[in-house]
Design a protein around this motif. Structure first.
Motif, PDB file in Angstrom:
ATOM      1  N   ALA A 120       7.801 -26.983  -9.884  1.00  0.00           N
ATOM      2  CA  ALA A 120       7.463 -28.405  -9.925  1.00  0.00           C
ATOM      3  C   ALA A 120       6.008 -28.626  -9.521  1.00  0.00           C
ATOM      4  O   ALA A 120       5.565 -29.754  -9.451  1.00  0.00           O
ATOM      5  CB  ALA A 120       8.400 -29.185  -9.011  1.00  0.00           C
ATOM      6  N   GLY A 121       5.275 -27.574  -9.261  1.00  0.00           N
ATOM      7  CA  GLY A 121       3.865 -27.686  -8.903  1.00  0.00           C
ATOM      8  C   GLY A 121       3.637 -27.633  -7.405  1.00  0.00           C
ATOM      9  O   GLY A 121       4.500 -27.989  -6.614  1.00  0.00           O
ATOM     10  N   GLN A 122       2.476 -27.160  -7.022  1.00  0.00           N
ATOM     11  CA  GLN A 122       2.043 -27.060  -5.631  1.00  0.00           C
ATOM     12  C   GLN A 122       3.040 -26.308  -4.747  1.00  0.00           C
ATOM     13  O   GLN A 122       3.289 -26.693  -3.601  1.00  0.00           O
ATOM     14  CB  GLN A 122       1.742 -28.435  -5.059  1.00  0.00           C
ATOM     15  CG  GLN A 122       0.620 -29.137  -5.793  1.00  0.00           C
ATOM     16  CD  GLN A 122       0.279 -30.482  -5.199  1.00  0.00           C
ATOM     17  OE1 GLN A 122       0.889 -30.925  -4.246  1.00  0.00           O
ATOM     18  NE2 GLN A 122      -0.716 -31.133  -5.778  1.00  0.00           N
ATOM     19  N   GLY A 123       3.639 -25.259  -5.280  1.00  0.00           N
ATOM     20  CA  GLY A 123       4.540 -24.420  -4.498  1.00  0.00           C
ATOM     21  C   GLY A 123       5.944 -24.961  -4.332  1.00  0.00           C
ATOM     22  O   GLY A 123       6.727 -24.417  -3.571  1.00  0.00           O
ATOM     23  N   THR A 124       6.276 -26.036  -5.043  1.00  0.00           N
ATOM     24  CA  THR A 124       7.628 -26.589  -4.942  1.00  0.00           C
ATOM     25  C   THR A 124       8.452 -26.207  -6.170  1.00  0.00           C
ATOM     26  O   THR A 124       7.906 -25.906  -7.229  1.00  0.00           O
ATOM     27  CB  THR A 124       7.615 -28.125  -4.794  1.00  0.00           C
ATOM     28  OG1 THR A 124       7.003 -28.702  -5.941  1.00  0.00           O
ATOM     29  CG2 THR A 124       6.882 -28.555  -3.536  1.00  0.00           C
TER      30      THR A 124
END
Length: 84
Positions: free
Chosen positions: A74-78
């Protein structure tokens, strides 16, 4: 060469996926229970769909779960659950 040395086992994947779902559930429950947003609760569900995965599992486990289609980045490590 039959196996890649850092390939996660089935048990690792199962435990990591279970831990991810539990953390997501608890994060959502915590978000829903906050009363500080407004004086009365609306009974509305949490808008949280993505979380940071539990750090007790290596990155290879999360990459494999994405490859298997159980999670998606989902972006940014999520990551978020893929609807079944």
């Amino acid at each position: 060469m039959a196996d890649v040395p850092n390939q996660p086992t089935k048990d690792d994947l199962k435990a990591a996926f279970k831990a991810f779902k539990k953390r997501l559930k608890l994060t959502r429950l915590e978000d829903e229970s906050k009363l500080s947003r407004r004086p009365t609760t609306t009974g509305q569900g949490s808008g949280i769909v993505a979380i940071m995965p539990p750090n007790q599992f290596p990155q290879a486990v999360w990459d494999e779960l994405v490859r298997q289609g159980k999670l998606k980045k989902a972006g940014q490590g999520t990551y978020e659950l893929v609807p079944e």
